[in-house]
Scaffold this motif. Sequence first.
Motif, short mmCIF file in Angstrom:
data_model
loop_
_atom_site.label_atom_id
_atom_site.label_comp_id
_atom_site.label_asym_id
_atom_site.label_seq_id
_atom_site.Cartn_x
_atom_site.Cartn_y
_atom_site.Cartn_z
N ILE A 254 -10.68 2.49 0.21
CA ILE A 254 -10.46 3.45 -0.87
C ILE A 254 -10.24 4.87 -0.33
N ASP A 255 -11.05 5.24 0.66
CA ASP A 255 -11.07 6.62 1.12
C ASP A 255 -9.94 6.99 2.09
N LYS A 256 -9.54 6.06 2.94
CA LYS A 256 -8.56 6.40 3.98
C LYS A 256 -7.15 6.48 3.39
N PRO A 257 -6.31 7.36 3.93
CA PRO A 257 -4.94 7.49 3.41
C PRO A 257 -4.17 6.17 3.48
N HIS A 258 -3.49 5.86 2.41
CA HIS A 258 -2.65 4.66 2.37
C HIS A 258 -1.40 4.91 3.21
N PRO A 259 -0.95 3.94 3.99
CA PRO A 259 0.22 4.15 4.86
C PRO A 259 1.49 4.58 4.13
N LEU A 260 1.59 4.27 2.84
CA LEU A 260 2.79 4.67 2.09
C LEU A 260 2.59 5.97 1.32
N SER A 261 1.47 6.63 1.56
CA SER A 261 1.22 7.91 0.89
C SER A 261 1.68 9.07 1.77
N GLU A 262 1.83 10.24 1.16
CA GLU A 262 2.21 11.44 1.91
C GLU A 262 1.10 11.87 2.87
N GLU A 263 -0.14 11.55 2.51
CA GLU A 263 -1.28 11.94 3.37
C GLU A 263 -1.23 11.22 4.72
N ASP B 207 0.66 10.95 7.28
CA ASP B 207 1.80 11.52 8.00
C ASP B 207 1.60 11.29 9.50
N TYR B 208 2.53 11.80 10.30
CA TYR B 208 2.44 11.53 11.74
C TYR B 208 1.21 12.19 12.36
N THR B 209 0.83 13.34 11.85
CA THR B 209 -0.36 14.01 12.38
C THR B 209 -1.60 13.14 12.17
N TYR B 210 -1.71 12.56 10.97
CA TYR B 210 -2.84 11.68 10.70
C TYR B 210 -2.76 10.43 11.58
N PHE B 211 -1.59 9.81 11.65
CA PHE B 211 -1.43 8.61 12.46
C PHE B 211 -1.77 8.88 13.92
#
Length: 273
Positions: free
Chosen positions: A133-142, A144-148
């Motif tokens: 629930i909490d972690k950014p979904h891979p298809l969301s804008e959140e 992004d490459y910085t997060y990845f």
Amino acid sequence: MLEIPESIVLSKEINESLVGKVIRYVKANQSPHSFAWYHGNPENYDELLSGKTIETARPCGGMLEIKAEDCKIVFTDGTSIRYYADRNKAPKKHQLYIEFEDDSALVVTVMMYGGIWAFTEGEFKNNYYQGAIDKPHPLSEEFDYTYFRSLYTDKCENLSAKAFLATEQRIPGLGNGVLQDILFTSGIHPKRKMKNVEEEELLNLFSAIKSVLRDMVEGGGRDTEKDIFGEEGKYLTYLSRKTYLTPCTKCGQEIRKANYMGGTIYFCEHCQK
């Protein structure tokens, strides 16, 4: 097996076909399964859920969550979910049976292992569920490459590409199934050590995660999986049991497979390094 594409596709189908239905009867653990995990006593599911109206469904990584008034029902990877407009056509063996007042039914079976959790909202605590629930979904804008890129720490250097993508819940719902085509698209072998992956290749891997998952969702899921109506997805997998020993779509060499990290990997020896 529920992974990111299937959880999205199935939740959409449930929102289109089940919202507004009232639960008449619930039977959990009809066919006991050693690796079917319930929350609390499954015999209490009927009392908990009967009379409740299905309000919405949403994907949570590789899990699927259904909200029925003040209750939630969560299905994890390893569950198979089928809807029957006529309850009389539902199979007799199952791990969860939900019958609606219009005589339709939702049936859930567990293959190798899987969670079937029903609970009053706010009552259930599970790290995997909460992380999904909490972690950014891979298809969301959140996502992004910085997060990845932040997921790749020093501790990941000696991990294989498969281990990096599919363990420790770094990307909830990205499992051994969808990672095959992601690694194929990015040209990375599943056994390759992450310390040998260059920055440009990491960027390609990030792009492949986005594009492949998007294609799988738009295709209604993978052709190796089925929706709630029992129909196969229309996304044609590049690497799966269906393409083993067939010519690679890029170079024409045979697709190979191997047992690795408790599962089967498929790859092209020429295109993936």
